[in-house]
Design a protein around this motif. Structure first.
Motif, PDB file in Angstrom:
ATOM      1  N   ALA A 124       0.840  -1.202   0.000  1.00 42.52           N
ATOM      2  CA  ALA A 124       0.000   0.000   0.000  1.00 42.52           C
ATOM      3  C   ALA A 124       0.878   1.257   0.000  1.00 42.52           C
ATOM      4  O   ALA A 124       0.562   2.240  -0.680  1.00 42.52           O
ATOM      5  N   THR A 125       1.991   1.225   0.724  1.00 37.71           N
ATOM      6  CA  THR A 125       2.906   2.368   0.763  1.00 37.71           C
ATOM      7  C   THR A 125       3.492   2.633  -0.620  1.00 37.71           C
ATOM      8  O   THR A 125       3.587   3.789  -1.049  1.00 37.71           O
ATOM      9  N   VAL A 126       3.856   1.577  -1.341  1.00 31.49           N
ATOM     10  CA  VAL A 126       4.362   1.739  -2.712  1.00 31.49           C
ATOM     11  C   VAL A 126       3.297   2.418  -3.572  1.00 31.49           C
ATOM     12  O   VAL A 126       3.572   3.401  -4.275  1.00 31.49           O
ATOM     13  N   ALA A 127       2.073   1.897  -3.509  1.00 31.78           N
ATOM     14  CA  ALA A 127       0.988   2.442  -4.343  1.00 31.78           C
ATOM     15  C   ALA A 127       0.654   3.884  -3.963  1.00 31.78           C
ATOM     16  O   ALA A 127       0.443   4.730  -4.846  1.00 31.78           O
ATOM     17  N   LEU A 128       0.604   4.178  -2.682  1.00 35.08           N
ATOM     18  CA  LEU A 128       0.288   5.542  -2.248  1.00 35.08           C
ATOM     19  C   LEU A 128       1.379   6.527  -2.654  1.00 35.08           C
ATOM     20  O   LEU A 128       1.082   7.647  -3.084  1.00 35.08           O
ATOM     21  N   ALA A 129       2.643   6.123  -2.546  1.00 34.52           N
ATOM     22  CA  ALA A 129       3.743   7.005  -2.948  1.00 34.52           C
ATOM     23  C   ALA A 129       3.730   7.239  -4.459  1.00 34.52           C
ATOM     24  O   ALA A 129       4.001   8.350  -4.921  1.00 34.52           O
ATOM     25  N   ALA A 130       3.387   6.202  -5.223  1.00 35.92           N
ATOM     26  CA  ALA A 130       3.289   6.364  -6.675  1.00 35.92           C
ATOM     27  C   ALA A 130       2.141   7.296  -7.037  1.00 35.92           C
ATOM     28  O   ALA A 130       2.253   8.114  -7.954  1.00 35.92           O
ATOM     29  N   ARG A 131       1.054   7.194  -6.313  1.00 36.90           N
ATOM     30  CA  ARG A 131      -0.128   8.008  -6.596  1.00 36.90           C
ATOM     31  C   ARG A 131       0.081   9.480  -6.241  1.00 36.90           C
ATOM     32  O   ARG A 131      -0.234  10.375  -6.987  1.00 36.90           O
ATOM     33  N   PHE A 132       0.592   9.731  -5.039  1.00 31.90           N
ATOM     34  CA  PHE A 132       0.641  11.099  -4.535  1.00 31.90           C
ATOM     35  C   PHE A 132       1.916  11.851  -4.879  1.00 31.90           C
ATOM     36  O   PHE A 132       1.967  13.069  -4.711  1.00 31.90           O
ATOM     37  N   HIS A 133       2.964  11.156  -5.311  1.00 32.72           N
ATOM     38  CA  HIS A 133       4.240  11.821  -5.607  1.00 32.72           C
ATOM     39  C   HIS A 133       4.694  12.663  -4.414  1.00 32.72           C
ATOM     40  O   HIS A 133       5.194  13.772  -4.572  1.00 32.72           O
ATOM     41  N   ASP A 134       4.477  12.128  -3.224  1.00 39.11           N
ATOM     42  CA  ASP A 134       4.817  12.835  -1.993  1.00 39.11           C
ATOM     43  C   ASP A 134       5.471  11.835  -1.041  1.00 39.11           C
ATOM     44  O   ASP A 134       4.821  11.278  -0.158  1.00 39.11           O
ATOM     45  N   PHE A 135       6.746  11.596  -1.238  1.00 41.90           N
ATOM     46  CA  PHE A 135       7.465  10.595  -0.469  1.00 41.90           C
ATOM     47  C   PHE A 135       7.316  10.822   1.037  1.00 41.90           C
ATOM     48  O   PHE A 135       6.943   9.925   1.783  1.00 41.90           O
ATOM     49  N   PHE A 136       7.606  12.035   1.503  1.00 37.92           N
ATOM     50  CA  PHE A 136       7.596  12.299   2.939  1.00 37.92           C
ATOM     51  C   PHE A 136       6.193  12.222   3.532  1.00 37.92           C
ATOM     52  O   PHE A 136       6.012  11.671   4.621  1.00 37.92           O
TER      53      PHE A 136
END
Length: 190
Positions: A124-136
């Protein structure tokens, strides 16, 4: 950043209820009865694991075209929603937390980090980071979500785990991920 943080926190906190890493937290708490080093170990392991997952997600988000990303995210969120409905069980090898030279803190870091590899919340973290372009924002949110689910489990142990309506929480998390998937299909993102 605020949207990425809030959605990441809520999604992972709900997804973690009844997850194998939450079960591992219960095992560690029952075995060692030292909540502070266990909580700190979970925090360090989660930060390390989700930072790696967030970096992969950010890399994929920059690499893949928006059209392909929309479909990949939509499918991954729907699949994640369905996967959440499958109850987790802690493998005997993961539950066999023996005393080691690493101490409670070190043992927690190692076992929790390894148990989180390939887990629902890491994906889920991979998918959310890909979606939001907001690593932090995503890593901070998913880490907070993990802590919101695991700290009470560590502090309250078995009594807490049996009183939580796990099926209802899983259903809510599943709906959240399916809605995120539908939004990715409909609007091209959340």
């Amino acid at each position: 950043m605020e949207q990425a943080f809030l959605i990441s926190t809520g999604a992972v906190a709900l997804a973690e209820i009844g997850d194998k890493t939450q079960l591992l937290s219960l095992v560690l708490a029952a075995r060692y009865r030292k909540p502070v080093p266990i909580m700190l170990g979970v925090l360090v392991a989660t930060l390390a694991n989700h930072a790696c997952a967030g970096a992969i997600g950010a890399w994929l988000g920059a690499l893949i075209t928006p059209g392909i990303m929309r479909w990949a995210l939509g499918v991954s969120f729907v699949v994640m929603g369905l996967w959440i409905l499958v109850p987790d069980k802690l493998d005997p090898d993961e539950a066999n937390v023996s005393r080691s030279h690493l101490g409670v803190f070190g043992t927690t870091i190692v076992t929790f980090f390894l148990a989180e590899m390939g887990d629902k919340t890491q994906i889920a973290t991979v998918a959310l980071a890909a979606r939001f372009h907001d690593f932090f924002g995503v890593v901070a949110g998913t880490t907070l979500g993990m802590m919101l689910a695991n700290v009470p489990a560590i502090l309250l142990g078995e009594r807490f785990a049996h009183k939580l309506p796990t099926k209802a929480v899983h259903a809510l998390a599943a709906v959240l991920f399916v809605v995120l998937g539908a939004l990715a299909f409909i609007r091209g993102g959340v």
